[in-house]
Design a protein around this motif. Structure first.
Motif, PDB file in Angstrom:
ATOM      1  N   ALA A  16      -8.165   0.305  -1.265  1.00 42.75           N
ATOM      2  CA  ALA A  16      -7.883   0.185  -2.700  1.00 42.75           C
ATOM      3  C   ALA A  16      -9.102   0.606  -3.519  1.00 42.75           C
ATOM      4  CB  ALA A  16      -7.457  -1.242  -3.042  1.00 42.75           C
ATOM      5  N   GLY A  17     -10.285   0.191  -3.092  1.00 37.68           N
ATOM      6  CA  GLY A  17     -11.508   0.600  -3.782  1.00 37.68           C
ATOM      7  C   GLY A  17     -11.695   2.106  -3.769  1.00 37.68           C
ATOM      8  N   PHE A  18     -11.439   2.718  -2.616  1.00 37.31           N
ATOM      9  CA  PHE A  18     -11.539   4.173  -2.500  1.00 37.31           C
ATOM     10  C   PHE A  18     -10.553   4.860  -3.447  1.00 37.31           C
ATOM     11  CE2 PHE A  18      -9.824   8.067  -0.569  1.00 37.31           C
ATOM     12  CZ  PHE A  18     -10.965   8.868  -0.619  1.00 37.31           C
ATOM     13  N   LEU A  19      -9.346   4.317  -3.546  1.00 35.13           N
ATOM     14  CA  LEU A  19      -8.346   4.903  -4.437  1.00 35.13           C
ATOM     15  C   LEU A  19      -8.767   4.797  -5.904  1.00 35.13           C
ATOM     16  CD1 LEU A  19      -5.115   3.720  -2.634  1.00 35.13           C
ATOM     17  CD2 LEU A  19      -5.945   6.071  -2.810  1.00 35.13           C
ATOM     18  N   LYS A  49      -1.424  11.710 -10.845  1.00 35.58           N
ATOM     19  CA  LYS A  49      -0.225  10.865 -10.948  1.00 35.58           C
ATOM     20  C   LYS A  49       0.130  10.248  -9.602  1.00 35.58           C
ATOM     21  CE  LYS A  49       1.513  13.515 -14.812  1.00 35.58           C
ATOM     22  NZ  LYS A  49       2.397  14.562 -15.259  1.00 35.58           N
ATOM     23  N   ARG A  50      -0.039  11.005  -8.528  1.00 37.80           N
ATOM     24  CA  ARG A  50       0.275  10.476  -7.189  1.00 37.80           C
ATOM     25  C   ARG A  50      -0.756   9.439  -6.754  1.00 37.80           C
ATOM     26  NH1 ARG A  50       1.665  16.230  -5.762  1.00 37.80           N
ATOM     27  NH2 ARG A  50      -0.263  16.275  -4.579  1.00 37.80           N
ATOM     28  N   ILE A  51      -2.034   9.670  -7.097  1.00 38.42           N
ATOM     29  CA  ILE A  51      -3.070   8.681  -6.772  1.00 38.42           C
ATOM     30  C   ILE A  51      -2.787   7.380  -7.522  1.00 38.42           C
ATOM     31  CG2 ILE A  51      -5.524   8.099  -6.926  1.00 38.42           C
ATOM     32  CD1 ILE A  51      -6.078  11.168  -6.772  1.00 38.42           C
ATOM     33  N   SER A  52      -2.462   7.508  -8.798  1.00 42.15           N
ATOM     34  CA  SER A  52      -2.182   6.341  -9.621  1.00 42.15           C
ATOM     35  C   SER A  52      -0.987   5.552  -9.071  1.00 42.15           C
ATOM     36  CB  SER A  52      -1.907   6.770 -11.066  1.00 42.15           C
ATOM     37  OG  SER A  52      -1.664   5.656 -11.871  1.00 42.15           O
ATOM     38  N   ALA A  53       0.062   6.255  -8.693  1.00 39.43           N
ATOM     39  CA  ALA A  53       1.243   5.590  -8.120  1.00 39.43           C
ATOM     40  C   ALA A  53       0.885   4.909  -6.807  1.00 39.43           C
ATOM     41  CB  ALA A  53       2.370   6.607  -7.911  1.00 39.43           C
ATOM     42  N   ASN A  54       0.081   5.577  -5.987  1.00 37.30           N
ATOM     43  CA  ASN A  54      -0.305   4.989  -4.711  1.00 37.30           C
ATOM     44  C   ASN A  54      -1.170   3.757  -4.910  1.00 37.30           C
ATOM     45  OD1 ASN A  54      -2.374   5.015  -2.161  1.00 37.30           O
ATOM     46  ND2 ASN A  54      -0.253   5.478  -1.619  1.00 37.30           N
ATOM     47  N   LEU A  55      -2.068   3.815  -5.872  1.00 42.03           N
ATOM     48  CA  LEU A  55      -2.905   2.652  -6.161  1.00 42.03           C
ATOM     49  C   LEU A  55      -2.042   1.475  -6.595  1.00 42.03           C
ATOM     50  CD1 LEU A  55      -5.699   1.420  -6.357  1.00 42.03           C
ATOM     51  CD2 LEU A  55      -5.892   2.381  -8.652  1.00 42.03           C
ATOM     52  N   SER A  56      -1.056   1.724  -7.421  1.00 36.33           N
ATOM     53  CA  SER A  56      -0.130   0.654  -7.814  1.00 36.33           C
ATOM     54  C   SER A  56       0.582   0.080  -6.591  1.00 36.33           C
ATOM     55  CB  SER A  56       0.908   1.176  -8.800  1.00 36.33           C
ATOM     56  OG  SER A  56       0.304   1.487 -10.022  1.00 36.33           O
ATOM     57  N   ASN A  57       0.932   0.945  -5.647  1.00 35.85           N
ATOM     58  CA  ASN A  57       1.595   0.487  -4.418  1.00 35.85           C
ATOM     59  C   ASN A  57       0.735  -0.487  -3.619  1.00 35.85           C
ATOM     60  OD1 ASN A  57       3.131   3.717  -3.697  1.00 35.85           O
ATOM     61  ND2 ASN A  57       3.858   2.064  -4.966  1.00 35.85           N
ATOM     62  N   GLN A  58      -0.586  -0.407  -3.769  1.00 33.90           N
ATOM     63  CA  GLN A  58      -1.492  -1.279  -3.007  1.00 33.90           C
ATOM     64  C   GLN A  58      -1.425  -2.731  -3.485  1.00 33.90           C
ATOM     65  OE1 GLN A  58      -2.649   0.099  -0.293  1.00 33.90           O
ATOM     66  NE2 GLN A  58      -1.901   2.049  -1.063  1.00 33.90           N
ATOM     67  N   PHE A  59      -0.737  -2.972  -4.598  1.00 37.45           N
ATOM     68  CA  PHE A  59      -0.633  -4.325  -5.139  1.00 37.45           C
ATOM     69  C   PHE A  59       0.804  -4.837  -5.116  1.00 37.45           C
ATOM     70  CE2 PHE A  59      -4.389  -2.342  -6.845  1.00 37.45           C
ATOM     71  CZ  PHE A  59      -5.337  -3.288  -6.525  1.00 37.45           C
TER      72      PHE A  59
END
Length: 136
Positions: A16-19, A49-59
């Motif tokens: 998550a930190g890396f993202l 946009k894909r990084i942001s969506a993936n980061l949201s997925n981490q929570f």
């Protein structure tokens, strides 16, 4: 073995930190003007946009992973529970790579299913631990 769930939990937090760092870099052209194209556009718009969506997925689903691990830390988790935790983390890494780099929704679904089943397995161990089962 009782602390063996800490490293996979830390690994997920590190992901998550890396993202967050990756998202900051991808947004730098738009926010700070660093790395803009000559026409002023952000070269990372699509991947941002894909990084942001993936980061949201981490929570989302990972919340259940961390809660299960915290509960299992109160017991003596089996090597199978630890293996499930690592399967989850490896699956999250793969999920991030697929979502950010490819956009392949089918493959991402398959990888998510592995993550999903790993967490379900951890919760089965939580259930067994709550019932004082020696299998945990």
């Amino acid at each position: 073995m009782s602390q063996a769930l800490i490293p996979p939990m830390v690994a997920h937090v590190a992901l998550a930190g890396f993202l967050y760092v990756l998202l900051t870099v991808a947004r730098a052209p738009a926010v700070w003007g660093i790395g803009r194209r000559t026409d002023g556009s952000n070269p990372w718009t699509a991947v941002e946009k894909r990084i942001s969506a993936n980061l949201s997925n981490q929570f989302e689903w990972p919340l259940f992973f961390h809660v299960a691990c915290l509960i299992l830390l109160q017991f003596q988790p089996s090597s199978a529970a630890v293996a499930l935790a690592w399967i989850f983390v490896i699956g999250r890494l793969l999920h991030s790579a697929v979502q950010i780099l490819t956009g392949n929704v089918r493959l991402r679904g398959v990888v998510f299913t592995v993550n999903f089943l790993a967490v379900i397995g951890l919760w089965i161990y939580v259930f067994m631990a709550a019932g004082n089962s020696p299998v945990v």
